[in-house]
Motif scaffolding. Sequence first.
Motif, PDB file in Angstrom:
ATOM      1  N   ASP A 161      -9.159  -2.987  -4.578  1.00 45.30           N
ATOM      2  CA  ASP A 161      -9.364  -4.425  -4.702  1.00 45.30           C
ATOM      3  C   ASP A 161     -10.281  -4.875  -3.568  1.00 45.30           C
ATOM      4  O   ASP A 161      -9.837  -5.104  -2.440  1.00 45.30           O
ATOM      5  CB  ASP A 161      -8.014  -5.145  -4.632  1.00 45.30           C
ATOM      6  CG  ASP A 161      -8.133  -6.652  -4.728  1.00 45.30           C
ATOM      7  OD1 ASP A 161      -9.264  -7.187  -4.672  1.00 45.30           O
ATOM      8  OD2 ASP A 161      -7.074  -7.315  -4.843  1.00 45.30           O
ATOM      9  N   THR A 211      -9.821  -8.787  -2.193  1.00 44.54           N
ATOM     10  CA  THR A 211      -8.676  -9.097  -1.331  1.00 44.54           C
ATOM     11  C   THR A 211      -8.760  -8.373  -0.004  1.00 44.54           C
ATOM     12  O   THR A 211      -8.357  -8.913   1.040  1.00 44.54           O
ATOM     13  CB  THR A 211      -7.360  -8.713  -2.037  1.00 44.54           C
ATOM     14  OG1 THR A 211      -7.264  -9.432  -3.272  1.00 44.54           O
ATOM     15  CG2 THR A 211      -6.152  -9.029  -1.175  1.00 44.54           C
ATOM     16  N   ARG A 214       5.694   0.499   4.624  1.00 42.00           N
ATOM     17  CA  ARG A 214       5.972   1.202   3.367  1.00 42.00           C
ATOM     18  C   ARG A 214       5.622   2.672   3.547  1.00 42.00           C
ATOM     19  O   ARG A 214       4.512   3.007   3.992  1.00 42.00           O
ATOM     20  CB  ARG A 214       5.190   0.623   2.182  1.00 42.00           C
ATOM     21  CG  ARG A 214       5.343   1.448   0.899  1.00 42.00           C
ATOM     22  CD  ARG A 214       4.824   0.733  -0.335  1.00 42.00           C
ATOM     23  NE  ARG A 214       5.785  -0.270  -0.799  1.00 42.00           N
ATOM     24  CZ  ARG A 214       5.662  -0.931  -1.970  1.00 42.00           C
ATOM     25  NH1 ARG A 214       4.619  -0.709  -2.749  1.00 42.00           N
ATOM     26  NH2 ARG A 214       6.568  -1.822  -2.326  1.00 42.00           N
ATOM     27  N   GLN A 265      -1.767   5.627  -9.182  1.00 40.20           N
ATOM     28  CA  GLN A 265      -0.429   5.253  -8.739  1.00 40.20           C
ATOM     29  C   GLN A 265      -0.418   4.956  -7.241  1.00 40.20           C
ATOM     30  O   GLN A 265       0.301   4.061  -6.778  1.00 40.20           O
ATOM     31  CB  GLN A 265       0.567   6.362  -9.067  1.00 40.20           C
ATOM     32  CG  GLN A 265       0.810   6.558 -10.560  1.00 40.20           C
ATOM     33  CD  GLN A 265      -0.170   7.531 -11.208  1.00 40.20           C
ATOM     34  OE1 GLN A 265      -1.274   7.741 -10.697  1.00 40.20           O
ATOM     35  NE2 GLN A 265       0.235   8.119 -12.311  1.00 40.20           N
ATOM     36  N   THR A 306      -1.904   1.454  -6.498  1.00 39.10           N
ATOM     37  CA  THR A 306      -0.921   0.419  -6.815  1.00 39.10           C
ATOM     38  C   THR A 306       0.153   0.341  -5.734  1.00 39.10           C
ATOM     39  O   THR A 306       0.506  -0.757  -5.269  1.00 39.10           O
ATOM     40  CB  THR A 306      -0.263   0.705  -8.179  1.00 39.10           C
ATOM     41  OG1 THR A 306      -1.276   0.677  -9.193  1.00 39.10           O
ATOM     42  CG2 THR A 306       0.792  -0.333  -8.510  1.00 39.10           C
ATOM     43  N   ALA A 307       0.674   1.482  -5.311  1.00 37.76           N
ATOM     44  CA  ALA A 307       1.736   1.501  -4.307  1.00 37.76           C
ATOM     45  C   ALA A 307       1.271   0.922  -2.978  1.00 37.76           C
ATOM     46  O   ALA A 307       2.033   0.229  -2.286  1.00 37.76           O
ATOM     47  CB  ALA A 307       2.248   2.922  -4.108  1.00 37.76           C
ATOM     48  N   GLU A 365      -1.654  -1.137  -2.420  1.00 38.21           N
ATOM     49  CA  GLU A 365      -2.187  -2.494  -2.450  1.00 38.21           C
ATOM     50  C   GLU A 365      -1.139  -3.539  -2.831  1.00 38.21           C
ATOM     51  O   GLU A 365      -1.206  -4.675  -2.342  1.00 38.21           O
ATOM     52  CB  GLU A 365      -3.400  -2.564  -3.379  1.00 38.21           C
ATOM     53  CG  GLU A 365      -4.595  -1.812  -2.826  1.00 38.21           C
ATOM     54  CD  GLU A 365      -5.906  -2.168  -3.485  1.00 38.21           C
ATOM     55  OE1 GLU A 365      -6.946  -2.042  -2.827  1.00 38.21           O
ATOM     56  OE2 GLU A 365      -5.900  -2.570  -4.674  1.00 38.21           O
ATOM     57  N   ASP A 366      -0.178  -3.206  -3.668  1.00 34.96           N
ATOM     58  CA  ASP A 366       0.889  -4.165  -3.955  1.00 34.96           C
ATOM     59  C   ASP A 366       1.654  -4.515  -2.682  1.00 34.96           C
ATOM     60  O   ASP A 366       2.043  -5.670  -2.467  1.00 34.96           O
ATOM     61  CB  ASP A 366       1.858  -3.602  -5.000  1.00 34.96           C
ATOM     62  CG  ASP A 366       1.320  -3.677  -6.419  1.00 34.96           C
ATOM     63  OD1 ASP A 366       0.206  -4.207  -6.605  1.00 34.96           O
ATOM     64  OD2 ASP A 366       2.011  -3.195  -7.336  1.00 34.96           O
ATOM     65  N   PHE A 367       1.862  -3.537  -1.831  1.00 35.00           N
ATOM     66  CA  PHE A 367       2.556  -3.769  -0.572  1.00 35.00           C
ATOM     67  C   PHE A 367       1.703  -4.592   0.386  1.00 35.00           C
ATOM     68  O   PHE A 367       2.176  -5.565   0.995  1.00 35.00           O
ATOM     69  CB  PHE A 367       2.918  -2.426   0.065  1.00 35.00           C
ATOM     70  CG  PHE A 367       3.464  -2.531   1.449  1.00 35.00           C
ATOM     71  CD1 PHE A 367       4.740  -3.025   1.683  1.00 35.00           C
ATOM     72  CD2 PHE A 367       2.702  -2.121   2.539  1.00 35.00           C
ATOM     73  CE1 PHE A 367       5.249  -3.119   2.973  1.00 35.00           C
ATOM     74  CE2 PHE A 367       3.202  -2.209   3.828  1.00 35.00           C
ATOM     75  CZ  PHE A 367       4.479  -2.708   4.045  1.00 35.00           C
ATOM     76  N   ARG A 412      -0.758  -6.568  -0.338  1.00 38.92           N
ATOM     77  CA  ARG A 412      -1.033  -7.882  -0.923  1.00 38.92           C
ATOM     78  C   ARG A 412       0.123  -8.862  -0.723  1.00 38.92           C
ATOM     79  O   ARG A 412      -0.070 -10.082  -0.766  1.00 38.92           O
ATOM     80  CB  ARG A 412      -1.336  -7.716  -2.410  1.00 38.92           C
ATOM     81  CG  ARG A 412      -2.101  -8.868  -3.029  1.00 38.92           C
ATOM     82  CD  ARG A 412      -2.443  -8.581  -4.486  1.00 38.92           C
ATOM     83  NE  ARG A 412      -3.521  -7.608  -4.589  1.00 38.92           N
ATOM     84  CZ  ARG A 412      -3.381  -6.397  -5.119  1.00 38.92           C
ATOM     85  NH1 ARG A 412      -2.204  -5.996  -5.571  1.00 38.92           N
ATOM     86  NH2 ARG A 412      -4.414  -5.586  -5.191  1.00 38.92           N
ATOM     87  N   ALA A 413       1.321  -8.334  -0.489  1.00 37.24           N
ATOM     88  CA  ALA A 413       2.493  -9.192  -0.300  1.00 37.24           C
ATOM     89  C   ALA A 413       2.494  -9.911   1.039  1.00 37.24           C
ATOM     90  O   ALA A 413       3.315 -10.797   1.284  1.00 37.24           O
ATOM     91  CB  ALA A 413       3.762  -8.364  -0.444  1.00 37.24           C
TER      92      ALA A 413
END
Length: 264
Positions: free
Chosen positions: A40, A43, A199, A244, A247-248, A250-252, A254-255
Motif C-alpha cells: 500500500d 498509506t 505483531r 498473506q 496482509t498480516a 499492513e493490517d497491523f 494500518r491500525a
Amino acid sequence: MVPLAPLPHTLIGTGPHRVIAVHGWFADRRAYDRILPDLDRETFSYAFVDLRGYGEAMHRTGAHSTAEGGADVLALADALGWDRFSLVGHSMGACVAQRVLAAAPARVRRLVGLNPVPAGGFPMPPQQWELFSGAAEFPGNRRTIIDITTGGVRPAAWLDRMVAQSQACSDAKAFRAWLDSWAGEDFHEAIEGAGLPVRVVVGELDPALGAEVMRATWLRWYRDAELVVLPAAGHYPMEETPLQLVTAVEDFLRADEPEPESAQ
C-alpha cells in the motif's frame, strides 16, 4: 570525521506512515522483492535497507553486530528525515530492529517481527552450532538450514536458488560475524516491558523460530504483543506466502493512529 553514508536502501511509497524493513541473515534487501508490487504505497512509505556485509553494503567494514546495525538504521532514519517510524525485521533483522527500539524507544511507532530472533539470542547445541557456523564457508550447510526451516517440503530448485542468492549477496566473513551477534547476544532486558504495539508473524512450518519460541520470548517481554501464524509458510514468508504476509503486516501497521504533522 566525515559521517559514514547511510545504509544503501530502496524507497517505496509516498504515504505518511514511515516503515523501515530489515532483512535477515541469508539475504539482502532483495529478500522483500516479491512483496513490493502489492504494498500500500499511499498509506506507507517503506525503506528497505542493506545491512553491512550485504548487497550494496557488502564491502562496508564494521563489527557486523546487531547493535551496530541498529545504530546504522537510526542513522538512515535521520538521513531520511524520519523522526517517527515503524519497523519490520525478518529473523536476524528483527534483532536489529529491537536494537533500534532499545536505543530510541520514542521514535518507534510499531514493531513487526517476521520469524524473528528474540532479543535473548538463539542458543544452539553443539551440532546445530556447527551447522550454522559452517554456513559461511559451505553452501551445503546453507541449503540444509533453509530446507529444515521451511519444513522440508520446498522444491530442490527453490532451495538451490535461495542458496545461490544468499552467497551472491553476502560477504562470507561478515556473514559469519553476524551469527555471533544475533545468536549469542542477550539484550532482552533493554526491551523487556516495552509497551508499543508488536505483531509477531511466524510460519507454521518453521521448527526453529515458531510459535512456541515466540510465546516464551516476544510475547512475554512485550506488554502489547500478538502472534500470527501463517499456515503454509516456513522461515521465509516473503518467498513462500507473500500476499498473506503483506496482509498480516499492513493490517497491523494500518491500525495505528495517524501521527501529528509535527512528528512526521
